[in-house]
Write a protein that holds these residues in place. Sequence first.
Motif, mmCIF file in Angstrom:
data_model
loop_
_atom_site.group_PDB
_atom_site.id
_atom_site.type_symbol
_atom_site.label_atom_id
_atom_site.label_comp_id
_atom_site.label_asym_id
_atom_site.label_seq_id
_atom_site.Cartn_x
_atom_site.Cartn_y
_atom_site.Cartn_z
ATOM 1 N N SER A 1 40.670 57.734 44.434
ATOM 2 C CA SER A 1 41.043 56.178 44.313
ATOM 3 C C SER A 1 39.684 55.332 43.635
ATOM 4 O O SER A 1 38.622 55.577 43.753
ATOM 5 C CB SER A 1 40.999 55.604 45.788
ATOM 6 O OG SER A 1 41.197 53.991 45.722
ATOM 7 N N THR A 2 40.342 54.362 42.606
ATOM 8 C CA THR A 2 39.341 53.821 42.077
ATOM 9 C C THR A 2 39.668 52.250 41.778
ATOM 10 O O THR A 2 41.074 51.900 42.193
ATOM 11 C CB THR A 2 39.289 54.339 40.443
ATOM 12 O OG1 THR A 2 40.721 54.242 39.870
ATOM 13 C CG2 THR A 2 38.848 55.683 40.440
ATOM 14 N N TYR A 3 38.885 51.564 41.305
ATOM 15 C CA TYR A 3 39.109 50.061 41.561
ATOM 16 C C TYR A 3 38.210 49.546 40.405
ATOM 17 O O TYR A 3 37.124 49.751 40.198
ATOM 18 C CB TYR A 3 38.544 49.367 42.766
ATOM 19 C CG TYR A 3 39.122 47.854 42.858
ATOM 20 C CD1 TYR A 3 38.141 47.023 42.791
ATOM 21 C CD2 TYR A 3 40.466 47.614 43.084
ATOM 22 C CE1 TYR A 3 38.333 45.583 42.770
ATOM 23 C CE2 TYR A 3 40.723 46.037 42.983
ATOM 24 C CZ TYR A 3 39.689 45.076 42.970
ATOM 25 O OH TYR A 3 39.893 43.722 42.957
ATOM 26 N N TYR A 4 38.914 48.348 39.608
ATOM 27 C CA TYR A 4 38.106 47.952 38.462
ATOM 28 C C TYR A 4 37.903 46.444 38.443
ATOM 29 O O TYR A 4 39.162 45.549 38.825
ATOM 30 C CB TYR A 4 38.614 48.445 37.140
ATOM 31 C CG TYR A 4 38.821 49.864 36.903
ATOM 32 C CD1 TYR A 4 39.733 50.513 37.393
ATOM 33 C CD2 TYR A 4 37.781 50.409 36.303
ATOM 34 C CE1 TYR A 4 39.699 52.108 37.552
ATOM 35 C CE2 TYR A 4 37.512 51.817 36.065
ATOM 36 C CZ TYR A 4 38.703 52.630 36.526
ATOM 37 O OH TYR A 4 38.803 53.798 36.308
ATOM 38 N N ALA A 5 36.879 45.817 37.833
ATOM 39 C CA ALA A 5 37.152 44.463 37.644
ATOM 40 C C ALA A 5 38.186 44.056 36.555
ATOM 41 O O ALA A 5 38.481 44.878 35.644
ATOM 42 C CB ALA A 5 35.769 43.962 37.163
ATOM 43 N N ASP A 6 38.669 42.829 36.655
ATOM 44 C CA ASP A 6 39.565 42.493 35.743
ATOM 45 C C ASP A 6 39.273 42.707 34.148
ATOM 46 O O ASP A 6 39.855 43.093 33.358
ATOM 47 C CB ASP A 6 40.355 41.332 36.058
ATOM 48 C CG ASP A 6 41.249 40.981 37.184
ATOM 49 O OD1 ASP A 6 41.166 40.009 37.586
ATOM 50 O OD2 ASP A 6 41.654 42.352 37.335
ATOM 51 N N SER A 7 37.889 42.455 34.234
ATOM 52 C CA SER A 7 37.337 42.211 32.697
ATOM 53 C C SER A 7 37.156 43.520 32.228
ATOM 54 O O SER A 7 37.287 43.648 30.691
ATOM 55 C CB SER A 7 36.013 41.696 32.823
ATOM 56 O OG SER A 7 35.160 42.426 33.633
ATOM 57 N N GLU B 1 24.175 36.706 37.942
ATOM 58 C CA GLU B 1 24.216 37.674 38.837
ATOM 59 C C GLU B 1 24.707 38.927 38.576
ATOM 60 O O GLU B 1 25.418 39.145 37.530
ATOM 61 C CB GLU B 1 24.908 37.020 40.164
ATOM 62 C CG GLU B 1 24.343 35.688 40.686
ATOM 63 C CD GLU B 1 25.018 35.264 42.067
ATOM 64 O OE1 GLU B 1 24.860 34.206 42.724
ATOM 65 O OE2 GLU B 1 26.090 35.925 42.289
ATOM 66 N N ARG B 2 24.384 39.876 39.294
ATOM 67 C CA ARG B 2 24.966 41.349 39.088
ATOM 68 C C ARG B 2 26.426 41.318 39.172
ATOM 69 O O ARG B 2 27.092 40.582 40.287
ATOM 70 C CB ARG B 2 24.296 42.332 40.086
ATOM 71 C CG ARG B 2 24.739 43.573 39.873
ATOM 72 C CD ARG B 2 23.714 44.712 40.875
ATOM 73 N NE ARG B 2 22.438 44.803 40.431
ATOM 74 C CZ ARG B 2 21.532 45.162 41.061
ATOM 75 N NH1 ARG B 2 21.563 45.326 42.474
ATOM 76 N NH2 ARG B 2 20.444 45.354 40.534
ATOM 77 N N GLU B 3 27.271 41.962 38.563
ATOM 78 C CA GLU B 3 28.745 41.949 38.276
ATOM 79 C C GLU B 3 29.222 43.254 38.446
ATOM 80 O O GLU B 3 28.653 44.297 37.993
ATOM 81 C CB GLU B 3 29.008 41.535 36.981
ATOM 82 C CG GLU B 3 30.596 41.391 36.844
ATOM 83 C CD GLU B 3 30.976 41.160 35.370
ATOM 84 O OE1 GLU B 3 32.076 40.784 34.847
ATOM 85 O OE2 GLU B 3 30.034 41.374 34.287
ATOM 86 N N PHE B 4 30.072 43.317 39.515
ATOM 87 C CA PHE B 4 30.960 44.676 39.740
ATOM 88 C C PHE B 4 31.733 45.001 38.627
ATOM 89 O O PHE B 4 32.240 44.145 37.856
ATOM 90 C CB PHE B 4 31.819 44.305 40.919
ATOM 91 C CG PHE B 4 32.777 45.398 41.264
ATOM 92 C CD1 PHE B 4 34.085 45.160 40.566
ATOM 93 C CD2 PHE B 4 32.425 46.592 41.745
ATOM 94 C CE1 PHE B 4 34.928 46.206 41.154
ATOM 95 C CE2 PHE B 4 33.228 47.604 42.004
ATOM 96 C CZ PHE B 4 34.452 47.436 41.607
ATOM 97 N N VAL B 5 31.594 46.189 38.148
ATOM 98 C CA VAL B 5 32.544 46.809 37.248
ATOM 99 C C VAL B 5 33.668 47.659 37.664
ATOM 100 O O VAL B 5 34.881 47.426 37.226
ATOM 101 C CB VAL B 5 31.386 47.505 36.308
ATOM 102 C CG1 VAL B 5 32.364 48.283 35.074
ATOM 103 C CG2 VAL B 5 30.547 46.678 35.482
#
Length: 125
Positions: A59-65, A46-50
């Motif tokens: 404001s920014t937000y990131y996947a833990d990976s 599935e498509r994964e959020f980055v």
Amino acid sequence: VQLAESGGGLVQAGDSLRLSCAASAITFGSYSSYVMGWFRQTPGKEREFVAHISTSGRSTYYADSVKGRFTISRDNAKNTVYLQKSGLKPEDTAVYSCAATMGGARPSAANYDYWGQGTQVTVSS
């Protein structure tokens, strides 16, 4: 809204790469009205959020990976969002797509209304 990614390619583990996504054909509102996100997808998954970035860019937000290795930014004067990637790993290999929404910033593909075609990033070990 039309989105076009660029900057993908074949790199080695540990390398850096910057992806760009230019927006055009904005018929409602302005580019600065859209939250922008980056997602990635590999075959069979599935498509994964980055990452995503607010309309102002503050404001920014990131996947833990990818936290600590990737940086999302935007230039509203150029209608462009960027994804600076460093310390690339083979597991970062994917098709990277940018997306836009006038809704709130949420780390979910379902939240986004407009998508680019994607650009392939391949990281060799």
